[in-house]
Scaffold this motif. Sequence first.
Motif, PDB file in Angstrom:
ATOM      1  N   MET A   1     -30.660  23.712 -27.984  1.00 28.37           N
ATOM      2  CA  MET A   1     -29.254  23.347 -28.059  1.00 28.37           C
ATOM      3  C   MET A   1     -28.950  22.303 -26.989  1.00 28.37           C
ATOM      4  SD  MET A   1     -27.916  25.128 -30.490  1.00 28.37           S
ATOM      5  CE  MET A   1     -26.168  25.116 -30.319  1.00 28.37           C
ATOM      6  N   ILE A   2     -28.040  21.423 -27.344  1.00 33.47           N
ATOM      7  CA  ILE A   2     -27.583  20.399 -26.417  1.00 33.47           C
ATOM      8  C   ILE A   2     -26.060  20.375 -26.457  1.00 33.47           C
ATOM      9  CG2 ILE A   2     -27.746  18.553 -28.135  1.00 33.47           C
ATOM     10  CD1 ILE A   2     -28.686  16.724 -25.806  1.00 33.47           C
ATOM     11  N   VAL A   3     -25.443  20.187 -25.302  1.00 31.66           N
ATOM     12  CA  VAL A   3     -23.986  20.168 -25.203  1.00 31.66           C
ATOM     13  C   VAL A   3     -23.544  18.751 -24.857  1.00 31.66           C
ATOM     14  CG1 VAL A   3     -21.972  21.108 -24.030  1.00 31.66           C
ATOM     15  CG2 VAL A   3     -23.968  22.548 -24.403  1.00 31.66           C
ATOM     16  N   PHE A   4     -22.611  18.232 -25.640  1.00 37.55           N
ATOM     17  CA  PHE A   4     -22.044  16.928 -25.348  1.00 37.55           C
ATOM     18  C   PHE A   4     -20.562  17.091 -25.047  1.00 37.55           C
ATOM     19  CE2 PHE A   4     -25.431  15.379 -28.357  1.00 37.55           C
ATOM     20  CZ  PHE A   4     -26.180  14.712 -27.402  1.00 37.55           C
ATOM     21  N   ASP A   5     -20.071  16.288 -24.082  1.00 31.75           N
ATOM     22  CA  ASP A   5     -18.635  16.152 -23.891  1.00 31.75           C
ATOM     23  C   ASP A   5     -18.172  15.149 -24.942  1.00 31.75           C
ATOM     24  OD1 ASP A   5     -18.345  17.896 -21.794  1.00 31.75           O
ATOM     25  OD2 ASP A   5     -18.581  16.367 -20.245  1.00 31.75           O
ATOM     26  N   LEU A   6     -17.183  15.530 -25.722  1.00 31.25           N
ATOM     27  CA  LEU A   6     -16.677  14.690 -26.797  1.00 31.25           C
ATOM     28  C   LEU A   6     -15.221  14.349 -26.536  1.00 31.25           C
ATOM     29  CD1 LEU A   6     -18.164  16.713 -29.821  1.00 31.25           C
ATOM     30  CD2 LEU A   6     -19.197  14.781 -28.610  1.00 31.25           C
ATOM     31  N   SER A   7     -14.751  13.285 -27.173  1.00 34.69           N
ATOM     32  CA  SER A   7     -13.338  12.941 -27.108  1.00 34.69           C
ATOM     33  C   SER A   7     -12.938  12.302 -28.421  1.00 34.69           C
ATOM     34  CB  SER A   7     -13.037  12.005 -25.940  1.00 34.69           C
ATOM     35  OG  SER A   7     -13.680  10.764 -26.118  1.00 34.69           O
ATOM     36  N   CYS A   8     -11.646  12.477 -28.760  1.00 37.32           N
ATOM     37  CA  CYS A   8     -11.126  11.849 -29.974  1.00 37.32           C
ATOM     38  C   CYS A   8     -10.391  10.570 -29.587  1.00 37.32           C
ATOM     39  CB  CYS A   8     -10.207  12.801 -30.738  1.00 37.32           C
ATOM     40  SG  CYS A   8      -8.587  13.056 -29.966  1.00 37.32           S
ATOM     41  N   SER A   9     -10.013   9.787 -30.579  1.00 37.36           N
ATOM     42  CA  SER A   9      -9.336   8.512 -30.312  1.00 37.36           C
ATOM     43  C   SER A   9      -7.957   8.702 -29.684  1.00 37.36           C
ATOM     44  CB  SER A   9      -9.224   7.695 -31.604  1.00 37.36           C
ATOM     45  OG  SER A   9      -8.472   8.417 -32.569  1.00 37.36           O
ATOM     46  N   LYS A  10      -7.439   9.937 -29.701  1.00 36.21           N
ATOM     47  CA  LYS A  10      -6.128  10.210 -29.098  1.00 36.21           C
ATOM     48  C   LYS A  10      -6.262  10.706 -27.649  1.00 36.21           C
ATOM     49  CE  LYS A  10      -3.943  11.010 -33.494  1.00 36.21           C
ATOM     50  NZ  LYS A  10      -3.285  11.923 -34.398  1.00 36.21           N
ATOM     51  N   GLY A  11      -7.504  10.742 -27.146  1.00 39.25           N
ATOM     52  CA  GLY A  11      -7.737  11.072 -25.744  1.00 39.25           C
ATOM     53  C   GLY A  11      -8.009  12.533 -25.435  1.00 39.25           C
ATOM     54  N   HIS A  12      -8.092  13.398 -26.438  1.00 40.21           N
ATOM     55  CA  HIS A  12      -8.395  14.805 -26.180  1.00 40.21           C
ATOM     56  C   HIS A  12      -9.894  14.954 -25.908  1.00 40.21           C
ATOM     57  CE1 HIS A  12      -4.774  15.190 -28.944  1.00 40.21           C
ATOM     58  NE2 HIS A  12      -4.354  15.651 -27.771  1.00 40.21           N
ATOM     59  N   ARG A  13     -10.212  15.714 -24.869  1.00 45.98           N
ATOM     60  CA  ARG A  13     -11.628  15.958 -24.514  1.00 45.98           C
ATOM     61  C   ARG A  13     -11.987  17.394 -24.852  1.00 45.98           C
ATOM     62  NH1 ARG A  13     -14.226  12.235 -20.612  1.00 45.98           N
ATOM     63  NH2 ARG A  13     -15.657  13.951 -20.337  1.00 45.98           N
ATOM     64  N   ASP A  22     -29.977  14.057 -32.808  1.00 45.78           N
ATOM     65  CA  ASP A  22     -29.964  13.671 -34.223  1.00 45.78           C
ATOM     66  C   ASP A  22     -28.962  14.511 -35.005  1.00 45.78           C
ATOM     67  OD1 ASP A  22     -31.871  11.714 -33.805  1.00 45.78           O
ATOM     68  OD2 ASP A  22     -33.557  13.013 -34.357  1.00 45.78           O
ATOM     69  N   ASP A  23     -28.841  15.791 -34.654  1.00 45.45           N
ATOM     70  CA  ASP A  23     -27.883  16.671 -35.323  1.00 45.45           C
ATOM     71  C   ASP A  23     -26.456  16.157 -35.093  1.00 45.45           C
ATOM     72  OD1 ASP A  23     -26.895  18.877 -36.732  1.00 45.45           O
ATOM     73  OD2 ASP A  23     -26.855  20.152 -34.942  1.00 45.45           O
ATOM     74  N   PHE A  24     -26.168  15.765 -33.838  1.00 50.02           N
ATOM     75  CA  PHE A  24     -24.849  15.185 -33.538  1.00 50.02           C
ATOM     76  C   PHE A  24     -24.626  13.937 -34.383  1.00 50.02           C
ATOM     77  CE2 PHE A  24     -22.681  11.724 -31.319  1.00 50.02           C
ATOM     78  CZ  PHE A  24     -21.398  12.238 -31.260  1.00 50.02           C
ATOM     79  N   ALA A  25     -25.607  13.006 -34.402  1.00 45.00           N
ATOM     80  CA  ALA A  25     -25.465  11.746 -35.136  1.00 45.00           C
ATOM     81  C   ALA A  25     -25.248  12.007 -36.626  1.00 45.00           C
ATOM     82  CB  ALA A  25     -26.693  10.866 -34.904  1.00 45.00           C
TER      83      ALA A  25
END
Length: 153
Positions: A1-13, A22-25
């Motif tokens: 498992m890998i954890v990524f910090d993500l954000s949306c175009s409205k700035g929510h993290r 590859d699973d994320f992509a």
Amino acid sequence: MIVFDLSCSKGHRFEGWFGSSDDFAGQKADGLLECPTCGCDNVGKAPMAPSVPAKGNARAEAGDEAQQMATGDMPSAVRKALEGLAKAQAKALENSTWVGDRFAEKAREMHYGEVDEAPIHGRTTRDEAEELSAEGIAVAPLLVPVAPPDELN
């Protein structure tokens, strides 16, 4: 498992857990990612600060107690207090005899007058120490570990 910090175009993290990069992509390409706060599907990896440990030979600057704790170093005030405690305990044990695992037995012999009283130190279990105390025999744990004489260099 890998954890990524993500954000949306409205700035929510937020963070996302994936089996691999590859699973994320793949999930991103298939439009399966969305912001849990607003539902926006324009989601990408947020910039992350890398976790880089200090070099093993690096020392935190004096006064930076938080950094010292983070790198495993002890704050100087705590180190000094423990050193003082260790010295006081060593001084108290100078005239004490190591009795090893026979501590409870020897303490009882002295308490019940079978042998002359003398300062001793050794090993015992917590339950045994509590039983000694219940019998009125004064016992106290050593605050700094003591190596048995036969285990010293």
